[in-house]
Write a protein that holds these residues in place. Structure first.
Motif, PDB file in Angstrom:
ATOM      1  N   PRO A 123       0.697  -1.511   0.267  1.00 45.78           N
ATOM      2  CA  PRO A 123      -0.018  -0.096   0.148  1.00 45.78           C
ATOM      3  C   PRO A 123       0.752   1.542   0.254  1.00 45.78           C
ATOM      4  CG  PRO A 123       0.172  -1.072   2.220  1.00 45.78           C
ATOM      5  CD  PRO A 123       0.891  -2.261   1.059  1.00 45.78           C
ATOM      6  N   ILE A 124       1.912   1.007   0.531  1.00 47.80           N
ATOM      7  CA  ILE A 124       2.479   2.239   0.623  1.00 47.80           C
ATOM      8  C   ILE A 124       3.084   2.740  -0.770  1.00 47.80           C
ATOM      9  CG2 ILE A 124       5.071   3.069   1.186  1.00 47.80           C
ATOM     10  CD1 ILE A 124       4.323   1.871   4.088  1.00 47.80           C
ATOM     11  N   ALA A 125       3.434   1.872  -1.589  1.00 47.30           N
ATOM     12  CA  ALA A 125       3.829   2.391  -2.921  1.00 47.30           C
ATOM     13  C   ALA A 125       3.139   3.530  -3.489  1.00 47.30           C
ATOM     14  CB  ALA A 125       4.687   1.414  -4.146  1.00 47.30           C
ATOM     15  N   ILE A 126       1.549   2.305  -3.320  1.00 51.03           N
ATOM     16  CA  ILE A 126       0.825   2.749  -3.989  1.00 51.03           C
ATOM     17  C   ILE A 126       0.263   4.548  -3.910  1.00 51.03           C
ATOM     18  CG2 ILE A 126      -2.038   2.495  -4.293  1.00 51.03           C
ATOM     19  CD1 ILE A 126      -2.203  -0.077  -4.805  1.00 51.03           C
ATOM     20  N   ILE A 127       0.107   4.331  -2.471  1.00 47.36           N
ATOM     21  CA  ILE A 127      -0.180   5.857  -2.050  1.00 47.36           C
ATOM     22  C   ILE A 127       0.806   6.892  -2.343  1.00 47.36           C
ATOM     23  CG2 ILE A 127      -0.085   6.786   0.581  1.00 47.36           C
ATOM     24  CD1 ILE A 127      -0.936   4.954   2.045  1.00 47.36           C
ATOM     25  N   LEU A 128       2.036   6.566  -2.712  1.00 50.84           N
ATOM     26  CA  LEU A 128       2.936   7.354  -2.654  1.00 50.84           C
ATOM     27  C   LEU A 128       3.080   8.041  -4.440  1.00 50.84           C
ATOM     28  CD1 LEU A 128       6.118   8.884  -1.949  1.00 50.84           C
ATOM     29  CD2 LEU A 128       6.993   6.726  -2.680  1.00 50.84           C
ATOM     30  N   ALA A 129       2.633   6.680  -5.140  1.00 55.46           N
ATOM     31  CA  ALA A 129       2.318   7.092  -6.587  1.00 55.46           C
ATOM     32  C   ALA A 129       1.157   7.911  -6.578  1.00 55.46           C
ATOM     33  CB  ALA A 129       1.569   6.289  -6.914  1.00 55.46           C
ATOM     34  N   LEU A 130      -0.181   7.437  -6.091  1.00 55.93           N
ATOM     35  CA  LEU A 130      -0.854   8.703  -5.882  1.00 55.93           C
ATOM     36  C   LEU A 130      -0.953   9.989  -5.412  1.00 55.93           C
ATOM     37  CD1 LEU A 130      -4.131   6.094  -4.289  1.00 55.93           C
ATOM     38  CD2 LEU A 130      -3.349   6.610  -6.640  1.00 55.93           C
ATOM     39  N   VAL A 163      14.292  11.675  -4.278  1.00 54.93           N
ATOM     40  CA  VAL A 163      14.743  11.480  -2.890  1.00 54.93           C
ATOM     41  C   VAL A 163      14.493   9.896  -2.253  1.00 54.93           C
ATOM     42  CG1 VAL A 163      14.232  11.874  -0.315  1.00 54.93           C
ATOM     43  CG2 VAL A 163      14.712  13.472  -1.697  1.00 54.93           C
ATOM     44  N   THR A 164      12.952   9.327  -3.069  1.00 54.55           N
ATOM     45  CA  THR A 164      12.182   8.491  -2.537  1.00 54.55           C
ATOM     46  C   THR A 164      12.694   7.508  -3.865  1.00 54.55           C
ATOM     47  OG1 THR A 164      10.492   8.935  -3.940  1.00 54.55           O
ATOM     48  CG2 THR A 164       9.991   9.304  -1.612  1.00 54.55           C
ATOM     49  N   TYR A 165      13.048   7.800  -5.101  1.00 52.67           N
ATOM     50  CA  TYR A 165      13.371   6.895  -5.843  1.00 52.67           C
ATOM     51  C   TYR A 165      15.499   5.957  -6.174  1.00 52.67           C
ATOM     52  CZ  TYR A 165      14.081   4.640 -10.532  1.00 52.67           C
ATOM     53  OH  TYR A 165      13.924   3.654 -11.552  1.00 52.67           O
ATOM     54  N   ALA A 166      16.047   7.467  -5.627  1.00 55.25           N
ATOM     55  CA  ALA A 166      17.281   7.250  -4.991  1.00 55.25           C
ATOM     56  C   ALA A 166      18.115   5.641  -4.740  1.00 55.25           C
ATOM     57  CB  ALA A 166      18.169   7.919  -4.494  1.00 55.25           C
ATOM     58  N   GLN A 197      14.363   1.735   1.138  1.00 49.78           N
ATOM     59  CA  GLN A 197      15.017   1.200  -0.502  1.00 49.78           C
ATOM     60  C   GLN A 197      14.251   0.965  -1.337  1.00 49.78           C
ATOM     61  OE1 GLN A 197      17.353  -1.949  -0.383  1.00 49.78           O
ATOM     62  NE2 GLN A 197      18.784  -1.418  -2.020  1.00 49.78           N
ATOM     63  N   THR A 198      13.043   0.668  -1.544  1.00 49.51           N
ATOM     64  CA  THR A 198      12.186   0.242  -2.687  1.00 49.51           C
ATOM     65  C   THR A 198      10.684   1.057  -3.060  1.00 49.51           C
ATOM     66  OG1 THR A 198      11.061  -1.306  -1.876  1.00 49.51           O
ATOM     67  CG2 THR A 198      13.212  -2.107  -2.486  1.00 49.51           C
ATOM     68  N   ALA A 199       9.962   1.768  -1.909  1.00 50.19           N
ATOM     69  CA  ALA A 199       9.156   2.686  -2.272  1.00 50.19           C
ATOM     70  C   ALA A 199       8.928   3.077  -3.336  1.00 50.19           C
ATOM     71  CB  ALA A 199       8.465   3.156  -1.352  1.00 50.19           C
ATOM     72  N   GLY A 200       9.997   4.224  -3.771  1.00 53.12           N
ATOM     73  CA  GLY A 200      10.334   5.078  -5.019  1.00 53.12           C
ATOM     74  C   GLY A 200      10.112   4.026  -6.090  1.00 53.12           C
TER      75      GLY A 200
END
Length: 326
Positions: free
Chosen positions: A113-120, A137-140, A196-199
């Motif tokens: 869910p964190i990846a979805i919330i960040l994308a939204l 910052v989140t992708y690096a 490390q992987t959410a971005g």
């Protein structure tokens, strides 16, 4: 007058929905002629999977043999299911399965869910500089190697010099040996993995959001829908097929959690929760040189993953109408 009905095969007309073999070959040659660049690009990925994935599968027979280095894999004696029985009767069997399942399940449930919330959230940001900065910052961290991430984690959580314990010390809290306490291991593993992987995971959902028809948002605005309602009724249904596939693949790999981070964060104090199937296979196969038992454990793990993947895919197909092969 009597009409005689003949079968399509007898009249020379191919059955509906199936083209003659010659037609299929001509279509294939035409496709190769016009799209040869795309087929050329497929050669390296196909070679990779053939050499590193499919050919090594033949060595899975080692799980049913008593491996002898001199005789080789195919010349070693057959022992049937003896290696599997040895693993199932091992006192650590249930602890390994429990640790592997809980660690991977925690990772999937927390990160999905964190990846979805960040994308939204990023999709709703209209200020370009801020949006690009947050994405950077989140992708690096995804490009930082696992060894470096673990080293950073150990330094940050160090009992005496770590930033966390020094910060808690200002409030009179005694230093905590986070990596020495087994109860903290899963939380450290999962949340460092999310950092490390959410971005990177959010980029996939951002691509899916970019494919949603803008007319749907315009229609929702005309109907008086606010930003939250557009997210709930336009954005989330639009990325649902992508989310389902990622969730199915994540659950399908629930017993194949990565070896590197668990092994690097592992120490004798947290071994009760950090010892998983992947680290056990490494110690059994490479350190103890029991290759047959290690192969049997790995094969057991792979079969469980396959069954979970098929089961979750069927459930997702029935519930949402989307699956891996839909």
């Amino acid at each position: 007058m009597t009409l005689t009905m003949r079968r399509p095969e007898a009249s020379g007309v191919p059955p509906r929905g199936r083209r003659p073999r010659g037609t299929r070959l001509r279509a294939l040659r035409k496709s190769l002629r016009y799209h040869w660049q795309l087929y050329l690009l497929l050669i390296l990925p196909l070679l990779y999977f053939a050499v590193f994935k499919y050919i090594p599968m033949s060595n899975g027979v080692l799980a049913f043999k008593n491996y002898n280095v001199i005789a080789g894999i195919w010349g070693s004696d057959w022992v049937g299911l003896k290696n599997f029985e040895a693993f199932f009767n091992n006192p650590v069997f249930w602890n390994l399965v429990k640790n592997t399942f809980l660690l991977s399940f925690y990772t999937v449930i927390a990160s999905f869910p964190i990846a979805i919330i960040l994308a939204l959230a990023l999709n709703e940001v209209r200020q370009g500089f801020f949006k690009r900065s947050v994405q950077l910052v989140t992708y690096a961290p995804y490009f930082i190697s696992t060894v470096v991430v673990v080293s950073m984690t150990i330094l940050v959580l160090a009992p005496r010099l770590g930033i966390v314990n020094r910060g808690l010390g200002f409030f009179g809290v005694d230093a905590i040996d986070y990596l020495g306490d087994p109860s903290y291991f899963r939380h450290i593993y999962v949340w460092s993995e999310i950092w490390q992987t959410a971005g990177y995971s959010a980029v996939i959902y951002l691509a899916a959001l970019a494919g949603i028809d803008p007319a749907l948002h315009e229609a929702a605005k005309v109907d008086g829908a606010g930003r939250l309602r557009r997210i709930l009724h336009v954005d989330i249904p639009g990325i649902l097929p992508t989310a389902v596939i990622i969730l199915v693949l994540g659950v399908g790999n629930i017993m194949a959690i990565g070896f590197e981070k668990a092994f690097l964060l592992q120490n004798p104090l947290n071994l009760s929760q950090s010892e998983i199937i992947a680290t056990y296979v490494y110690k059994t196969g490479l350190l103890n040189a029991d290759f047959s038992l290690a192969t049997a454990v790995g094969l057991f793990n792979s079969v469980i993953n396959l069954l979970l993947l098929l089961f979750v895919n069927v459930i997702a197909k029935r519930v949402t109408g989307n699956g891996l092969w839909s």
